[in-house]
Every structure is written in C-alpha cells, then in structure tokens.
Write an enzyme that holds these catalytic residues in place. Structure first.
Site: not given
Ligand SMILES: NC(=O)c1ccc[n+]([C@@H]2O[C@H](COP(=O)([O-])OP(=O)(O)OC[C@H]3O[C@@H](n4cnc5c(N)ncnc54)[C@H](OP(=O)(O)O)[C@@H]3O)[C@@H](O)[C@H]2O)c1
Length: 250
Positions: A158, A189-190
């Site tokens: 990651y 962040g988180l």
């Molecule tokens: N949550 C955190 O703490 C955090 C912190 C920093 C950065 N981020 C970043 O923010 C972004 C969004 O994360 P989130 O927290 O919103 O997570 P999330 O709730 O798990 O959402 C992730 C989204 O990505 C989609 N996805 C995953 N793999 C995919 C693929 N191969 N093709 C198309 N869509 C795909 C999922 O949809 P499906 O599974 O339905 O396809 C879902 O809509 C990510 O890039 C993550 O790394 C998150």
C-alpha cells in the site's frame, strides 16, 4: 473574480470508486453542485442502488480500472452527451490483504494493490487526459494518502502504491505546466469508509473494531470538502497537493 471553467452546472465529471467511501461522497457533492457525474465501480448493482434514480445527473457504470481494455470499454459505454469529461476524480483504490508483514501476506494481494492503485489510476488518467488537453480545459484529482509520504509496518504494497501515486501526480502536473488542465493530489490520513472491510475481505467486525480503536478519523465527506475546495479554485490557481489529517493524529 475569475472562476473555474470546469466546476460549473452541467459539466461532466467521472469519479472512480464512486460505489463507496470518498468517491461516493465526492460524486454526491458534485451532483449537489449541479454537475453530471459518471459513477464508476465494479458492481453495477451497488452503483445502481446509489445513483440509479438521479435522472440525468448520474450515470452508474461498472468498469474495472485494472482492465487492460478500460479505455475502449469506457468509450463504447458512454452515451452521447456524456463524452466531454471535464473532471476526473481517481478515487478507486484498495489495500486487500494488507496490514500484515510482507512474508505473511499473499503475493496476489500485494500485486492487486499495485495494479489497482498505480496502474489502474494511470490507466484512467491516460484514457481521459488527451481529450481534456484537446478541449483546453480539465481537472484531474487523484486520491493519494498520507501513506504516500511515509511507511509503517504492514504497508509493503500500500505505501509503495501511494508513494507512486504521489510521484505520478506530481510528475503529471509538471508535464503540462502551461496547459489549462489542472492536476491535484489529495492525501488523507485515516478515513472511516468501506476501505478497512475491503482490506479484510469483507470482515466488517474486524474493520469496525479497527476504526473504533483509532485515535481519530475523517469522514468521507471531510475529504470530499478538500476535493471540492481544489475544484472550485479559479483557473489561475492549481492546488497541487492537500494533506488532510484527522485531529489528534500524531
Ligand atoms: N479510507 C482511508 O483511510 C484512506 C486514507 C487515505 C487514502 N485513501 C484512498 O482513498 C481512495 C478511496 O478509498 P475509500 O476509503 O473511499 O475506500 P472504499 O470505501 O473501500 O472505496 C473504494 C472504492 O474503489 C472501488 N474499487 C476498488 N477496486 C476497484 C477496481 N479494480 N476498479 C474499479 N473500482 C474499484 C470500490 O468499488 P468496488 O469494490 O465496488 O469496485 C470502491 O468504490 C483510495 O484510493 C484509498 O487508497 C483512503
């Protein structure tokens, strides 16, 4: 006062990862602002539930960013009136099988993280940027992470993936210093989303316990507010990066 040429009612935005978390919150905020949003994820059913009843303001579309034919599939799936995409929010990402020591993880999981977060994100940008450059307007927002700035134990795939997003987005902005297309990286962040459940392959109890035990976390709406801030700047302002942390995080 000058304004953003893309953040306007009727403009078309494409949001990857719109079926959950940050992408979903941004898609909802963009629709609320009067934009028309192509909402991407892998589950048509889930996207339909969230965005299927929004008349002409949302187009739910199941596409996998790791699909090598992504660009062709997107092109053939977009109806007339949805093809001039001015805003890309690249939020799709995951850490499936992560938060464990490298040797304890499964190599296919590590590879999937790189494929989704790095190659997938680049693939989507590559599909949309040329038309933005041709039309002379556009804004690309990538979702990086604080894990793009430092590492921690259990981040063998990651953190490298988010370091790559950080370098890619910065490099992309430098590719087009004079072009009227802006490039922004948001580094949260988180954030309490479906992310931890996806990491633990659907184990929601483990995911909820993880958030409950954390000293602080953002909501998806908090992060969307930063995205909307960057998008709303006038054309002469490019917010290159935003690091957004929950209060209390050390
Ligand atoms: N949550 C955190 O703490 C955090 C912190 C920093 C950065 N981020 C970043 O923010 C972004 C969004 O994360 P989130 O927290 O919103 O997570 P999330 O709730 O798990 O959402 C992730 C989204 O990505 C989609 N996805 C995953 N793999 C995919 C693929 N191969 N093709 C198309 N869509 C795909 C999922 O949809 P499906 O599974 O339905 O396809 C879902 O809509 C990510 O890039 C993550 O790394 C998150």
């Amino acid at each position: 006062m000058s304004t953003s040429s893309v953040m306007r009612p009727g403009s078309v935005a494409l949001v990857t990862g719109a079926s959950s978390g940050i992408g979903q919150a941004v898609a909802e905020d963009l629709i609320e602002a009067g934009l028309r949003v192509i909402c991407l994820g892998r589950s048509q059913e889930q996207l339909g539930k969230l965005f299927g009843m929004r008349d002409d303001s949302a187009l739910p579309l199941a596409l996998d960013v790791t699909d090598a034919d992504f660009a062709e599939r997107l092109e053939s799936a977009l109806p007339k009136g949805w093809r001039e995409i001015d805003i890309l929010i690249a939020s799709a990402g995951s850490d499936v099988g992560g938060r464990r020591r490298f040797n304890e993880g499964v190599i296919e999981d590590w590879a999937q993280t790189i494929d989704t977060n790095v190659t997938g994100l680049m693939r989507v940008c590559h599909a949309l940027l040329p038309a933005m450059l041709e039309r002379g307007r556009g804004h690309v927002v990538t979702l990086g992470s604080v894990a793009g700035l430092y590492t921690y134990s259990g981040s063998a795939a990651y953190a490298p993936s988010k370091h790559a997003v950080h370098a890619f987005t910065d490099s992309l902005r430098k590719d087009f210093p004079d072009a009227p297309v802006r490039i922004t990286e948001i580094m949260p962040g988180l954030v309490r989303t479906g992310f931890a459940a996806a990491r633990h392959k659907g184990d929601t109890a483990k995911a909820e316990a993880w958030y409950d035990d954390s000293p602080g976390y953002l909501s998806a709406q908090d992060v969307s507010a930063s995205v909307m801030f960057a998008l709303s700047q006038p054309d002469n302002v490019n917010i290159a990066q935003i690091l957004v942390m929950p209060t209390g995080d050390k």
